[in-house]
Design a protein around this motif. Structure first.
Motif, PDB file in Angstrom:
ATOM      1  N   LEU A  72       1.277   1.309  -3.724  1.00 27.33           N
ATOM      2  CA  LEU A  72       2.729   1.042  -3.285  1.00 27.33           C
ATOM      3  C   LEU A  72       3.424   1.273  -2.082  1.00 27.33           C
ATOM      4  O   LEU A  72       4.102   0.738  -2.111  1.00 27.33           O
ATOM      5  CB  LEU A  72       3.278   1.456  -4.415  1.00 27.33           C
ATOM      6  CG  LEU A  72       2.968   1.071  -6.148  1.00 27.33           C
ATOM      7  CD1 LEU A  72       3.811   1.747  -7.104  1.00 27.33           C
ATOM      8  CD2 LEU A  72       4.109  -0.160  -6.156  1.00 27.33           C
ATOM      9  N   THR A  73       2.884   2.379  -1.528  1.00 29.04           N
ATOM     10  CA  THR A  73       3.293   2.346  -0.379  1.00 29.04           C
ATOM     11  C   THR A  73       3.772   1.054   0.937  1.00 29.04           C
ATOM     12  O   THR A  73       4.758   0.715   1.437  1.00 29.04           O
ATOM     13  CB  THR A  73       2.849   3.900   0.547  1.00 29.04           C
ATOM     14  OG1 THR A  73       3.206   4.881  -0.616  1.00 29.04           O
ATOM     15  CG2 THR A  73       3.185   3.895   2.135  1.00 29.04           C
ATOM     16  N   VAL A  74       1.817   0.556   0.511  1.00 25.60           N
ATOM     17  CA  VAL A  74       1.823  -0.339   1.984  1.00 25.60           C
ATOM     18  C   VAL A  74       3.093  -1.592   1.157  1.00 25.60           C
ATOM     19  O   VAL A  74       3.522  -1.958   2.252  1.00 25.60           O
ATOM     20  CB  VAL A  74       0.160  -0.492   1.429  1.00 25.60           C
ATOM     21  CG1 VAL A  74       0.024  -1.930   2.889  1.00 25.60           C
ATOM     22  CG2 VAL A  74      -0.539   0.322   2.173  1.00 25.60           C
ATOM     23  N   TRP A  75       2.945  -1.896   0.269  1.00 26.71           N
ATOM     24  CA  TRP A  75       3.973  -2.485  -0.521  1.00 26.71           C
ATOM     25  C   TRP A  75       5.097  -2.592  -0.272  1.00 26.71           C
ATOM     26  O   TRP A  75       5.815  -3.892   0.200  1.00 26.71           O
ATOM     27  CB  TRP A  75       3.511  -3.087  -2.458  1.00 26.71           C
ATOM     28  CG  TRP A  75       4.270  -3.900  -2.032  1.00 26.71           C
ATOM     29  CD1 TRP A  75       3.989  -5.623  -2.286  1.00 26.71           C
ATOM     30  CD2 TRP A  75       5.545  -4.164  -3.200  1.00 26.71           C
ATOM     31  NE1 TRP A  75       5.357  -5.752  -3.112  1.00 26.71           N
ATOM     32  CE2 TRP A  75       5.897  -5.291  -3.516  1.00 26.71           C
ATOM     33  CE3 TRP A  75       6.973  -2.878  -3.325  1.00 26.71           C
ATOM     34  CZ2 TRP A  75       7.111  -5.528  -4.207  1.00 26.71           C
ATOM     35  CZ3 TRP A  75       7.170  -3.716  -4.084  1.00 26.71           C
ATOM     36  CH2 TRP A  75       7.796  -4.447  -4.780  1.00 26.71           C
ATOM     37  N   GLU A  76       5.602  -1.507   0.266  1.00 30.49           N
ATOM     38  CA  GLU A  76       6.704  -1.307   0.349  1.00 30.49           C
ATOM     39  C   GLU A  76       7.405  -1.366   1.700  1.00 30.49           C
ATOM     40  O   GLU A  76       7.968  -2.183   2.320  1.00 30.49           O
ATOM     41  CB  GLU A  76       6.961   0.547   0.229  1.00 30.49           C
ATOM     42  CG  GLU A  76       8.052   0.904  -1.963  1.00 30.49           C
ATOM     43  CD  GLU A  76       8.055   2.205  -2.274  1.00 30.49           C
ATOM     44  OE1 GLU A  76       7.423   2.884  -1.552  1.00 30.49           O
ATOM     45  OE2 GLU A  76       8.323   2.245  -3.447  1.00 30.49           O
ATOM     46  N   ASN A  77       6.192  -0.847   2.637  1.00 30.59           N
ATOM     47  CA  ASN A  77       6.788  -1.584   3.924  1.00 30.59           C
ATOM     48  C   ASN A  77       6.045  -2.032   4.489  1.00 30.59           C
ATOM     49  O   ASN A  77       6.768  -3.296   5.316  1.00 30.59           O
ATOM     50  CB  ASN A  77       5.061  -0.240   4.447  1.00 30.59           C
ATOM     51  CG  ASN A  77       5.401   1.207   4.386  1.00 30.59           C
ATOM     52  OD1 ASN A  77       6.465   1.735   3.940  1.00 30.59           O
ATOM     53  ND2 ASN A  77       4.065   1.930   4.490  1.00 30.59           N
ATOM     54  N   MET A  78       6.077  -3.160   3.581  1.00 33.46           N
ATOM     55  CA  MET A  78       5.754  -4.768   3.845  1.00 33.46           C
ATOM     56  C   MET A  78       6.826  -5.741   2.746  1.00 33.46           C
ATOM     57  O   MET A  78       7.660  -6.385   3.457  1.00 33.46           O
ATOM     58  CB  MET A  78       4.631  -5.917   3.360  1.00 33.46           C
ATOM     59  CG  MET A  78       3.351  -4.697   3.352  1.00 33.46           C
ATOM     60  SD  MET A  78       1.687  -5.723   2.832  1.00 33.46           S
ATOM     61  CE  MET A  78       1.909  -7.519   2.252  1.00 33.46           C
ATOM     62  N   SER A  79       7.586  -4.917   2.701  1.00 37.81           N
ATOM     63  CA  SER A  79       8.862  -5.579   1.980  1.00 37.81           C
ATOM     64  C   SER A  79      10.125  -5.546   2.677  1.00 37.81           C
ATOM     65  O   SER A  79       9.944  -4.584   3.466  1.00 37.81           O
ATOM     66  CB  SER A  79       9.194  -4.804   0.742  1.00 37.81           C
ATOM     67  OG  SER A  79       8.155  -5.302  -0.698  1.00 37.81           O
TER      68      SER A  79
END
Length: 79
Positions: A72-79
């Motif tokens: 989720l952290t990676v996904w948030e950083n990519m968004s």
């Protein structure tokens, strides 16, 4: 032919996952596969939609699953 040389295709239908979750058929609290299916189904690229209700549930579940928290952290950083 050995298994490792065969091509394996996996089909994932986010809409089925979403419906199963809405119908209470998925138990993401106790089922790691359900958590990852929800993560995969949280974003509908065709409709350009993020299912906020799934995101909120996943936010609660990250306390139990470090790998999910990292994803989720990676996904948030990519968004």
């Amino acid at each position: 032919m050995p298994f490792c040389r065969k091509q394996v295709a996996i089909s994932f239908a986010p809409s089925h996952c979403l419906k199963a979750w809405q119908d209470g058929l998925l138990d993401p609290l106790n089922d790691i596969l359900a958590r990852w299916l929800l993560l995969l189904g949280m974003v509908d690229a065709l409709k350009e939609k993020v299912y906020v209700d799934i995101y909120k549930e996943l936010e609660e579940l990250v306390m139990k699953d470090e790998n999910l928290q990292e994803a989720l952290t990676v996904w948030e950083n990519m968004s």
